[in-house]
Motif scaffolding. Structure first.
Motif, PDB file in Angstrom:
ATOM      1  N   ALA A 159       0.904  -1.204  -0.067  1.00  0.00           N
ATOM      2  CA  ALA A 159      -0.012  -0.029   0.454  1.00  0.00           C
ATOM      3  C   ALA A 159       1.027   1.134  -0.323  1.00  0.00           C
ATOM      4  N   ILE A 160       1.866   1.359   0.886  1.00  0.00           N
ATOM      5  CA  ILE A 160       2.953   2.472   0.415  1.00  0.00           C
ATOM      6  C   ILE A 160       3.709   2.476  -0.815  1.00  0.00           C
ATOM      7  N   ARG A 166      -3.246   0.190  -3.276  1.00  0.00           N
ATOM      8  CA  ARG A 166      -3.229   0.435  -2.014  1.00  0.00           C
ATOM      9  C   ARG A 166      -5.217   0.244  -2.092  1.00  0.00           C
ATOM     10  N   LEU A 195      13.074   1.286   5.407  1.00  0.00           N
ATOM     11  CA  LEU A 195      12.529   3.039   4.854  1.00  0.00           C
ATOM     12  C   LEU A 195      10.546   2.238   4.682  1.00  0.00           C
ATOM     13  N   LEU A 197       9.181   0.249   6.234  1.00  0.00           N
ATOM     14  CA  LEU A 197       8.594  -0.286   7.894  1.00  0.00           C
ATOM     15  C   LEU A 197       8.281   1.326   8.328  1.00  0.00           C
ATOM     16  N   ARG A 198       6.745   1.569   9.161  1.00  0.00           N
ATOM     17  CA  ARG A 198       6.673   2.503   9.682  1.00  0.00           C
ATOM     18  C   ARG A 198       5.669   2.454  11.297  1.00  0.00           C
ATOM     19  N   ASP A 202       1.602   5.046  14.266  1.00  0.00           N
ATOM     20  CA  ASP A 202       1.218   4.983  12.551  1.00  0.00           C
ATOM     21  C   ASP A 202       0.164   3.968  12.561  1.00  0.00           C
ATOM     22  N   LEU A 206      -3.510   3.670  11.022  1.00  0.00           N
ATOM     23  CA  LEU A 206      -3.589   3.140   9.428  1.00  0.00           C
ATOM     24  C   LEU A 206      -4.749   2.231   9.724  1.00  0.00           C
TER      25      LEU A 206
ATOM     26  N   PRO B  82       2.063   7.674   6.725  1.00  0.00           N
ATOM     27  CA  PRO B  82       2.859   6.842   6.431  1.00  0.00           C
ATOM     28  C   PRO B  82       2.921   6.617   4.675  1.00  0.00           C
ATOM     29  N   PHE B  83       2.415   7.721   4.380  1.00  0.00           N
ATOM     30  CA  PHE B  83       2.784   6.793   2.537  1.00  0.00           C
ATOM     31  C   PHE B  83       2.668   8.123   2.024  1.00  0.00           C
ATOM     32  N   ILE B  84       3.743   8.940   2.854  1.00  0.00           N
ATOM     33  CA  ILE B  84       5.619   9.391   2.447  1.00  0.00           C
ATOM     34  C   ILE B  84       6.213   8.500   2.538  1.00  0.00           C
ATOM     35  N   SER B  85       6.726   8.537   1.410  1.00  0.00           N
ATOM     36  CA  SER B  85       8.179   7.459   1.078  1.00  0.00           C
ATOM     37  C   SER B  85       9.272   8.169   0.610  1.00  0.00           C
ATOM     38  N   CYS B  96      12.199   8.216   2.446  1.00  0.00           N
ATOM     39  CA  CYS B  96      13.013   8.504   4.184  1.00  0.00           C
ATOM     40  C   CYS B  96      11.684   8.153   4.419  1.00  0.00           C
ATOM     41  N   LEU B  97      11.043   7.754   5.411  1.00  0.00           N
ATOM     42  CA  LEU B  97      10.025   7.017   6.683  1.00  0.00           C
ATOM     43  C   LEU B  97       9.680   8.346   7.332  1.00  0.00           C
ATOM     44  N   ILE B  98       8.815   8.878   7.816  1.00  0.00           N
ATOM     45  CA  ILE B  98       8.259   9.992   8.797  1.00  0.00           C
ATOM     46  C   ILE B  98       7.375   8.628  10.033  1.00  0.00           C
TER      47      ILE B  98
END
Lengths: 275, 167
Positions: A159-160, A166, A195, A197-198, A202, A206, B82-85, B96-98
């Motif tokens: 999804a990311i 998504r 990168l 991972l979240r 969050d 989500l 989370p969808f900002i990459s 990046c990851l936030i």
């Protein structure tokens, strides 16, 4: 403030041959506050001769495991096997499966999904997120799975990566939530790069997009994952009460000792729960 | 009494190479968040951001950012984060990851949390030091950023946490 909640877990980090990447992923997970990760090995059964991979030992990866954010403990690394099944013959529980802490199955047809929910000796059932779900989730197998303590997994990394994925992820998970009402779901990453991972909070947030309620979304990254791990531990025992193991080598390292102790504790807990 | 209630999201930007954090800029974050919300929540999401959305604080050295939005819609903003990459600045794209560290109602609470969090980061860095000089430097930094009061609070919390783990 950071860790008033239960421990967070990410039960799907894809295995890569590249050790550096794997180390980086685990370090990032520790930094984000996950206290347990599971390295995922996928078993594609479409090939002629599927070869069951052997889990690499953690001591190969790290001499000293990174410490979890906000805690004083090092991160716990588990191994997990995902069997992609298109035919009932693909899932054959044998001794090789027992080398893994967790076993997951990815059923591709409705019949297999039913079998996976009702009979298969697994901990996790994966839900398709990269294409449209080929069948509807029926209430009977889903409820059966929840009663047996088998959890459904939704992976968020596709999804990311991509906007089409998504849509499928959100659509399929909403379809699942209609049937399971937010119970028995875990959210995990399926990350191949650090990168992807979240943070756990969050992801809990989500979960609202995926149709979970606030409490269920939080459970999906913490307490539900814990049940999965405990379930995986009892799979190697007799009814979660008796456990046979080889005599440890003369001088076990501190970390190994910890681990076996932890296992015994949780097996005892499980036994209590069942009585 | 305040007329408009806000939520402040204290986030951390993680990148692979720490030096690329210095490219971090308010405008870049503003733009990235705005597009992410518009992409995941459509015109409705974009419309909500017109009201009171702002990037209040950026620390390019530690990668800490503070975002403000209305209390009623902060979850919509948060679910898009989370969808900002990747972040783009002056034609350079940085993966990046936030990750969100704290959600607060005032800047003050966020700041309090940040002091505690930064101290914790320094504690985490301490075992990674290579020689004694580095270690001394980190130790001094730890002592300088934790106020006497803050330290007491932290100790209390540690005790609480231990209790919880014993259960």
């Amino acid at each position: 403030m950071v860790c008033k909640m239960a421990m967070f877990m990410d039960l799907n980090v894809n295995f890569t041959k590249d050790k550096k990447t794997l180390q980086n992923i685990i370090e990032t997970a520790a930094h984000l506050g996950y206290s347990t990760v599971a390295i995922n090995y996928t078993l594609e059964s479409q090939q002629k001769k599927p070869e069951i991979p052997k889990p690499t030992s953690i001591s190969d990866l790290f001499t000293k495991l990174p410490v979890v954010q906000g805690r004083s403990r090092p991160i716990r690394v588990l191994s997990r096997l995902t069997v992609v099944a298109t035919d009932p013959s693909h899932f054959r529980p044998n001794a090789e499966y027992k080398a893994f802490d967790l076993v997951a199955v990815f059923p591709k047809t409705e019949k297999l999904f039913h079998a996976a929910c009702m009979t298969f000796e697994v901990d996790i059932i994966c839900v398709t997120v990269t294409e449209k779900q080929p069948f509807h989730f029926k209430r009977a197998p889903v409820n059966g799975a929840i009663d047996r303590g088998v959890f459904f997994e939704i992976v968020y990394t596709p999804a990311i990566r991509d906007s089409t994925m998504r849509r499928y992820t959100i659509g399929n998970s909403l379809g699942l939530m209609e049937t399971c009402k937010g119970k028995g779901v875990i959210l995990s990453s399926g990350a191949e790069k650090p990168l992807e991972l979240r943070g756990p909070y969050d992801i809990a947030n989500l979960g609202l997009v995926f149709g979970l309620s606030e409490g269920d979304a939080k459970a999906a990254v913490s307490t539900n994952c814990r049940s999965v791990v405990l379930n995986g531990e009892t799979r190697t025992t007799a009814f979660g009460i008796i456990r046979t193991m080889k005599k440890p080598p003369p001088a076990p390292t501190a970390s190994e000792e910890d681990k076996s102790e932890e296992r015994e504790n949780s097996a005892a807990k499980r036994a209590k729960m069942e009585h | 009494m305040v007329r408009f209630k806000s939520r402040y999201l204290l986030c951390e930007v993680c990148v692979e190479d720490r030096s690329s954090l210095l490219l971090l800029e308010e405008r870049a974050i503003f733009h990235a968040v705005k597009t992410a919300v518009a992409r995941s929540h459509g015109d409705y999401g974009a419309a909500l951001l017109i009201l009171s959305f702002a990037v209040k604080y950026v620390n390019a050295h530690t990668g800490i950012i503070l975002i403000r939005c209305r209390k009623s819609h902060y979850r919509i903003l948060w679910s898009a984060l989370p969808f900002i990459s990747c972040l783009e600045n002056r034609g350079q794209k940085v993966q990046c990851l936030i990750s969100c560290l704290h959600v607060g109602g005032t800047i003050r609470t966020c700041q309090k949390f940040l002091v505690k969090y930064s101290t914790q980061q320094l504690h985490r860095m301490l075992p990674h030091c290579k020689n004694e000089a580095e270690r001394d430097e980190v130790r001094r930094a730890v002592l300088s950023c934790s106020l006497e009061k803050e330290r007491d609070v932290e100790e209390e919390e540690e005790v609480e946490e231990d209790d919880w783990e014993d259960e």
